[in-house]
Design a protein around this motif. Structure first.
Motif, PDB file in Angstrom:
ATOM      1  N   GLU A 347       0.820  -1.220   0.000  1.00 27.80           N
ATOM      2  CA  GLU A 347       0.000   0.000   0.000  1.00 27.80           C
ATOM      3  C   GLU A 347       0.851   1.265   0.000  1.00 27.80           C
ATOM      4  O   GLU A 347       0.383   2.331  -0.392  1.00 27.80           O
ATOM      5  CB  GLU A 347      -0.945  -0.025   1.198  1.00 27.80           C
ATOM      6  N   LEU A 348       2.115   1.143   0.431  1.00 26.97           N
ATOM      7  CA  LEU A 348       3.045   2.271   0.393  1.00 26.97           C
ATOM      8  C   LEU A 348       3.757   2.376  -0.954  1.00 26.97           C
ATOM      9  O   LEU A 348       4.618   3.239  -1.134  1.00 26.97           O
ATOM     10  CB  LEU A 348       4.076   2.141   1.516  1.00 26.97           C
ATOM     11  N   GLY A 349       3.401   1.476  -1.885  1.00 33.06           N
ATOM     12  CA  GLY A 349       3.952   1.551  -3.231  1.00 33.06           C
ATOM     13  C   GLY A 349       5.107   0.624  -3.517  1.00 33.06           C
ATOM     14  O   GLY A 349       5.677   0.663  -4.621  1.00 33.06           O
ATOM     15  N   ALA A 350       5.483  -0.206  -2.564  1.00 33.87           N
ATOM     16  CA  ALA A 350       6.592  -1.144  -2.801  1.00 33.87           C
ATOM     17  C   ALA A 350       6.162  -2.251  -3.754  1.00 33.87           C
ATOM     18  O   ALA A 350       4.984  -2.619  -3.820  1.00 33.87           O
ATOM     19  CB  ALA A 350       7.048  -1.746  -1.472  1.00 33.87           C
ATOM     20  N   GLN A 351       7.130  -2.771  -4.484  1.00 29.94           N
ATOM     21  CA  GLN A 351       6.898  -3.945  -5.332  1.00 29.94           C
ATOM     22  C   GLN A 351       7.162  -5.189  -4.470  1.00 29.94           C
ATOM     23  O   GLN A 351       8.271  -5.688  -4.404  1.00 29.94           O
ATOM     24  CB  GLN A 351       7.819  -3.925  -6.552  1.00 29.94           C
ATOM     25  N   VAL A 352       6.128  -5.654  -3.808  1.00 26.38           N
ATOM     26  CA  VAL A 352       6.263  -6.737  -2.839  1.00 26.38           C
ATOM     27  C   VAL A 352       5.997  -8.085  -3.504  1.00 26.38           C
ATOM     28  O   VAL A 352       5.002  -8.255  -4.215  1.00 26.38           O
ATOM     29  CB  VAL A 352       5.283  -6.543  -1.663  1.00 26.38           C
ATOM     30  N   ARG A 353       6.916  -9.015  -3.258  1.00 24.76           N
ATOM     31  CA  ARG A 353       6.717 -10.391  -3.719  1.00 24.76           C
ATOM     32  C   ARG A 353       6.764 -11.302  -2.494  1.00 24.76           C
ATOM     33  O   ARG A 353       7.767 -11.336  -1.791  1.00 24.76           O
ATOM     34  CB  ARG A 353       7.779 -10.775  -4.743  1.00 24.76           C
ATOM     35  N   VAL A 354       5.673 -12.017  -2.271  1.00 30.77           N
ATOM     36  CA  VAL A 354       5.521 -12.867  -1.092  1.00 30.77           C
ATOM     37  C   VAL A 354       5.665 -14.327  -1.482  1.00 30.77           C
ATOM     38  O   VAL A 354       5.149 -14.759  -2.517  1.00 30.77           O
ATOM     39  CB  VAL A 354       4.144 -12.651  -0.431  1.00 30.77           C
ATOM     40  N   THR A 355       6.363 -15.080  -0.647  1.00 31.44           N
ATOM     41  CA  THR A 355       6.487 -16.511  -0.895  1.00 31.44           C
ATOM     42  C   THR A 355       6.289 -17.270   0.418  1.00 31.44           C
ATOM     43  O   THR A 355       6.607 -16.748   1.492  1.00 31.44           O
ATOM     44  CB  THR A 355       7.856 -16.850  -1.523  1.00 31.44           C
ATOM     45  N   ASP A 356       5.742 -18.470   0.336  1.00 32.01           N
ATOM     46  CA  ASP A 356       5.516 -19.316   1.510  1.00 32.01           C
ATOM     47  C   ASP A 356       5.406 -20.761   1.032  1.00 32.01           C
ATOM     48  O   ASP A 356       4.782 -21.026  -0.002  1.00 32.01           O
ATOM     49  CB  ASP A 356       4.236 -18.893   2.233  1.00 32.01           C
ATOM     50  N   PRO A 357       6.005 -21.706   1.772  1.00 32.09           N
ATOM     51  CA  PRO A 357       5.971 -23.100   1.337  1.00 32.09           C
ATOM     52  C   PRO A 357       4.571 -23.701   1.259  1.00 32.09           C
ATOM     53  O   PRO A 357       4.331 -24.609   0.477  1.00 32.09           O
ATOM     54  CB  PRO A 357       6.816 -23.827   2.395  1.00 32.09           C
ATOM     55  N   GLU A 358       3.644 -23.221   2.085  1.00 40.68           N
ATOM     56  CA  GLU A 358       2.319 -23.835   2.152  1.00 40.68           C
ATOM     57  C   GLU A 358       1.157 -22.853   2.062  1.00 40.68           C
ATOM     58  O   GLU A 358       0.057 -23.247   1.690  1.00 40.68           O
ATOM     59  CB  GLU A 358       2.173 -24.638   3.454  1.00 40.68           C
ATOM     60  N   ALA A 359       1.370 -21.616   2.432  1.00 39.46           N
ATOM     61  CA  ALA A 359       0.254 -20.684   2.591  1.00 39.46           C
ATOM     62  C   ALA A 359       0.032 -19.766   1.394  1.00 39.46           C
ATOM     63  O   ALA A 359      -0.785 -18.844   1.476  1.00 39.46           O
ATOM     64  CB  ALA A 359       0.461 -19.834   3.855  1.00 39.46           C
ATOM     65  N   GLY A 360       0.726 -19.997   0.295  1.00 38.23           N
ATOM     66  CA  GLY A 360       0.617 -19.106  -0.855  1.00 38.23           C
ATOM     67  C   GLY A 360      -0.804 -18.975  -1.385  1.00 38.23           C
ATOM     68  O   GLY A 360      -1.290 -17.866  -1.637  1.00 38.23           O
ATOM     69  N   ALA A 361      -1.487 -20.103  -1.560  1.00 40.71           N
ATOM     70  CA  ALA A 361      -2.847 -20.074  -2.113  1.00 40.71           C
ATOM     71  C   ALA A 361      -3.795 -19.325  -1.188  1.00 40.71           C
ATOM     72  O   ALA A 361      -4.630 -18.526  -1.651  1.00 40.71           O
ATOM     73  CB  ALA A 361      -3.348 -21.497  -2.354  1.00 40.71           C
ATOM     74  N   ASN A 362      -3.676 -19.560   0.110  1.00 41.68           N
ATOM     75  CA  ASN A 362      -4.547 -18.863   1.060  1.00 41.68           C
ATOM     76  C   ASN A 362      -4.253 -17.369   1.088  1.00 41.68           C
ATOM     77  O   ASN A 362      -5.165 -16.546   1.199  1.00 41.68           O
ATOM     78  CB  ASN A 362      -4.378 -19.455   2.460  1.00 41.68           C
ATOM     79  N   ALA A 363      -2.965 -17.014   0.988  1.00 41.82           N
ATOM     80  CA  ALA A 363      -2.596 -15.596   0.975  1.00 41.82           C
ATOM     81  C   ALA A 363      -3.178 -14.904  -0.254  1.00 41.82           C
ATOM     82  O   ALA A 363      -3.706 -13.787  -0.175  1.00 41.82           O
ATOM     83  CB  ALA A 363      -1.077 -15.448   1.009  1.00 41.82           C
ATOM     84  N   HIS A 364      -3.090 -15.567  -1.395  1.00 44.32           N
ATOM     85  CA  HIS A 364      -3.614 -14.994  -2.633  1.00 44.32           C
ATOM     86  C   HIS A 364      -5.139 -14.866  -2.569  1.00 44.32           C
ATOM     87  O   HIS A 364      -5.714 -13.885  -3.073  1.00 44.32           O
ATOM     88  CB  HIS A 364      -3.219 -15.851  -3.829  1.00 44.32           C
ATOM     89  N   ALA A 365      -5.793 -15.843  -1.942  1.00 41.43           N
ATOM     90  CA  ALA A 365      -7.250 -15.793  -1.828  1.00 41.43           C
ATOM     91  C   ALA A 365      -7.700 -14.610  -0.989  1.00 41.43           C
ATOM     92  O   ALA A 365      -8.720 -13.974  -1.281  1.00 41.43           O
ATOM     93  CB  ALA A 365      -7.766 -17.099  -1.230  1.00 41.43           C
ATOM     94  N   VAL A 366      -6.950 -14.302   0.051  1.00 36.38           N
ATOM     95  CA  VAL A 366      -7.306 -13.189   0.937  1.00 36.38           C
ATOM     96  C   VAL A 366      -6.923 -11.847   0.318  1.00 36.38           C
ATOM     97  O   VAL A 366      -7.653 -10.858   0.443  1.00 36.38           O
ATOM     98  CB  VAL A 366      -6.619 -13.365   2.315  1.00 36.38           C
ATOM     99  N   HIS A 367      -5.761 -11.820  -0.360  1.00 31.19           N
ATOM    100  CA  HIS A 367      -5.267 -10.572  -0.973  1.00 31.19           C
ATOM    101  C   HIS A 367      -4.878 -10.853  -2.431  1.00 31.19           C
ATOM    102  O   HIS A 367      -3.693 -10.975  -2.762  1.00 31.19           O
ATOM    103  CB  HIS A 367      -4.064 -10.032  -0.199  1.00 31.19           C
ATOM    104  N   PRO A 368      -5.870 -10.945  -3.323  1.00 26.68           N
ATOM    105  CA  PRO A 368      -5.577 -11.276  -4.727  1.00 26.68           C
ATOM    106  C   PRO A 368      -4.713 -10.247  -5.439  1.00 26.68           C
ATOM    107  O   PRO A 368      -4.115 -10.550  -6.481  1.00 26.68           O
ATOM    108  CB  PRO A 368      -6.973 -11.370  -5.365  1.00 26.68           C
ATOM    109  N   ASP A 369      -4.638  -9.037  -4.882  1.00 29.41           N
ATOM    110  CA  ASP A 369      -3.812  -7.997  -5.509  1.00 29.41           C
ATOM    111  C   ASP A 369      -2.350  -8.092  -5.096  1.00 29.41           C
ATOM    112  O   ASP A 369      -1.492  -7.377  -5.631  1.00 29.41           O
ATOM    113  CB  ASP A 369      -4.345  -6.609  -5.158  1.00 29.41           C
ATOM    114  N   LEU A 370      -2.046  -8.983  -4.153  1.00 29.87           N
ATOM    115  CA  LEU A 370      -0.674  -9.160  -3.685  1.00 29.87           C
ATOM    116  C   LEU A 370       0.044 -10.170  -4.576  1.00 29.87           C
ATOM    117  O   LEU A 370      -0.529 -11.186  -4.966  1.00 29.87           O
ATOM    118  CB  LEU A 370      -0.691  -9.656  -2.235  1.00 29.87           C
ATOM    119  N   ASP A 371       1.292  -9.905  -4.905  1.00 30.65           N
ATOM    120  CA  ASP A 371       2.076 -10.799  -5.754  1.00 30.65           C
ATOM    121  C   ASP A 371       2.620 -11.945  -4.896  1.00 30.65           C
ATOM    122  O   ASP A 371       3.606 -11.785  -4.185  1.00 30.65           O
ATOM    123  CB  ASP A 371       3.224 -10.027  -6.407  1.00 30.65           C
ATOM    124  N   VAL A 372       1.949 -13.086  -4.955  1.00 34.73           N
ATOM    125  CA  VAL A 372       2.375 -14.278  -4.220  1.00 34.73           C
ATOM    126  C   VAL A 372       3.011 -15.224  -5.225  1.00 34.73           C
ATOM    127  O   VAL A 372       2.381 -15.627  -6.210  1.00 34.73           O
ATOM    128  CB  VAL A 372       1.184 -14.958  -3.518  1.00 34.73           C
TER     129      VAL A 372
END
Length: 436
Positions: A347-372
């Protein structure tokens, strides 16, 4: 024993599989057809180490089945209610909609001598209210309250080999019957000398929220000390080691960092505060408001650290966030500190890339605008790496090898699990909460 488990979410699915593993005949019941189909095929609808294997083993014995038909509960003598009690929207109180609905739906299928066992975390006073409902509608049925103490990532172990069992029961013959039945259900753990405490209803209801409130207090205490360490130049990890040697205090849960999240601790302490307020005892738990505030404050401090190491502005800067789950060995992103920090930076304008061994799909479902994305895609070209969920593979990262892939060697250790000397020796700027 013939057991039904009403509600096959995280708690119910684990409980059903473990009860079958202990030798009981179990039917798990849930309204979610997709979830029931997955469980019936031996698949867990969420990540929990050891659960898929347990589901397959128990199903193969014929002692475990899952269905959407609540009428099949009529074949059981013991009924565990394991539905969720989420935080109400717009408030702190626990939402008892699912608990009340489960009890109401179960009533027509109860028989004389049956025991209904509540495992859901509920506000104190709920069991007495439900017991009164049972007394009117099914007077030959007994209620017990048997709180759960599961740790995500260790839920199977905690169910099969609990550190204690608590039975909240009524007085008199009904309570004695409930204790006898629960002793039969938990015969295997009791044979391992597991401590067993028989209490009244309100004490049993308070045990879980009191335990979670104490753990939350311990976590927020060391995070408050981390704030002081940052202001004074002290090292919070060494401080925790020093005070942890006092056996009155202990070292567990004194790991400073981003704080707690998940589906239990945050909502349980908030529901505890709400119920205390309803009872006119709010002053007894006012400290929990500060516990909650300290916990949330750590997330903002991590954003500030990232901004600081990137020269005062994160807009347009590439940031790798390692972790989306609220803790390792879980795919649960409910109230996840890691995910919260990632979203704030985005939200501050950073190009954020998130990674997780197991929670990626859930993270994307909650925040589809986030680059997982994958680990490789997250770290390649990153100008800052934030370790926010302490998965083992992140703790064991090679700073030299990782340094060849990033654009700038800035690492922020949100869980205080990396070796600062090793990372600094590899040319990294190392920052952590409560350490310099």
């Amino acid at each position: 024993m013939r057991i039904s488990v009403i509600g096959c979410g995280y708690l119910g699915a684990v409980h059903a599989a473990c009860m079958a593993q202990l030798g009981h005949d179990v039917v798990g019941i849930d309204v979610d057809e997709r979830k029931v189909k997955l469980l019936a095929s031996g698949e867990a609808p969420f990540f929990e180490p050891g659960l898929p294997e347990l589901l397959s083993q128990a199903s193969a014995t014929g002692r475990l089945r899952f269905t959407t038909d609540l009428a099949q509960a009529a074949s059981a003598d013991v009924h565990f209610v394991c539905v969720g009690t989420p935080q109400v929207k717009g408030g702190y109180a626990a939402d008892l909609t699912y608990v009340d609905a489960a009890f109401e739906a179960l009533l027509p299928h109860l028989g004389a001598g049956d025991v209904v066992v509540g495992k859901s975390t509920v506000p104190v006073g709920t069991a007495a209210r439900l017991a009164a409902t049972l007394a009117d509608a099914a007077p030959e049925v007994t209620l017990a309250w048997n709180p759960e103490f599961l740790r995500e990532g260790f839920a199977v172990q905690d169910t099969l080999h609990p550190d204690r069992l608590v039975y909240g029961v009524a007085s008199g013959a009904a309570g004695e019957h409930a204790v006898e039945v629960l002793d039969a259900v938990y015969a295997a753990p009791l044979a391992e000398d597991t401590p067993r405490l028989v209490t009244d209803y309100p004490t049993a209801e308070l045990v879980k929220v009191a335990a979670n409130s104490f753990l939350a207090t311990k976590i927020s205490f060391i995070n408050a000390m981390a704030e002081l360490c940052e202001a004074t130049g002290a090292d919070v990890t060494q401080l925790a080691d020093a005070i942890g040697h006092d056996d009155r205090i202990g070292r567990k849960f004194l790991n400073a960092g981003l704080g707690f999240g998940g589906g239990c601790l945050p909502k349980d302490i908030r529901a505890f505060m709400a119920r205390a307020d309803e009872l006119g005892a709010d002053q007894a738990v006012t400290f929990l408001k500060e516990i909650d505030a300290i916990n949330v404050r750590r997330r903002g401090r991590m954003v500030d650290l990232a901004t600081e190491v990137l020269g005062g502005d994160v807009a347009g800067r590439r940031i790798a966030v390692l972790g989306a789950a609220f803790k390792p060995n879980s795919d649960d992103v409910r109230d996840s500190p890691a995910l919260d920090v990632a979203v704030r930076l985005m939200e501050l304008g950073a190009q954020v890339r998130v990674t997780d061994p197991e929670a990626g799909a859930n993270a994307h479902a909650v925040h589809p605008d986030l680059d997982v994305t994958t680990f490789d895609a997250a770290v390649d070209g990153a100008e800052a790496v934030l370790l926010l969920t302490e998965w083992q593979q992140y703790r064991e990262l090679d700073p030299d090898a990782l340094g060849e892939r990033v654009a700038a060697r800035h690492v922020l250790d949100g869980r205080n699990v990396l070796d600062p000397g090793r990372w600094r020796a590899a040319g990294w700027t190392y920052r952590a909460l409560g350490r310099h």
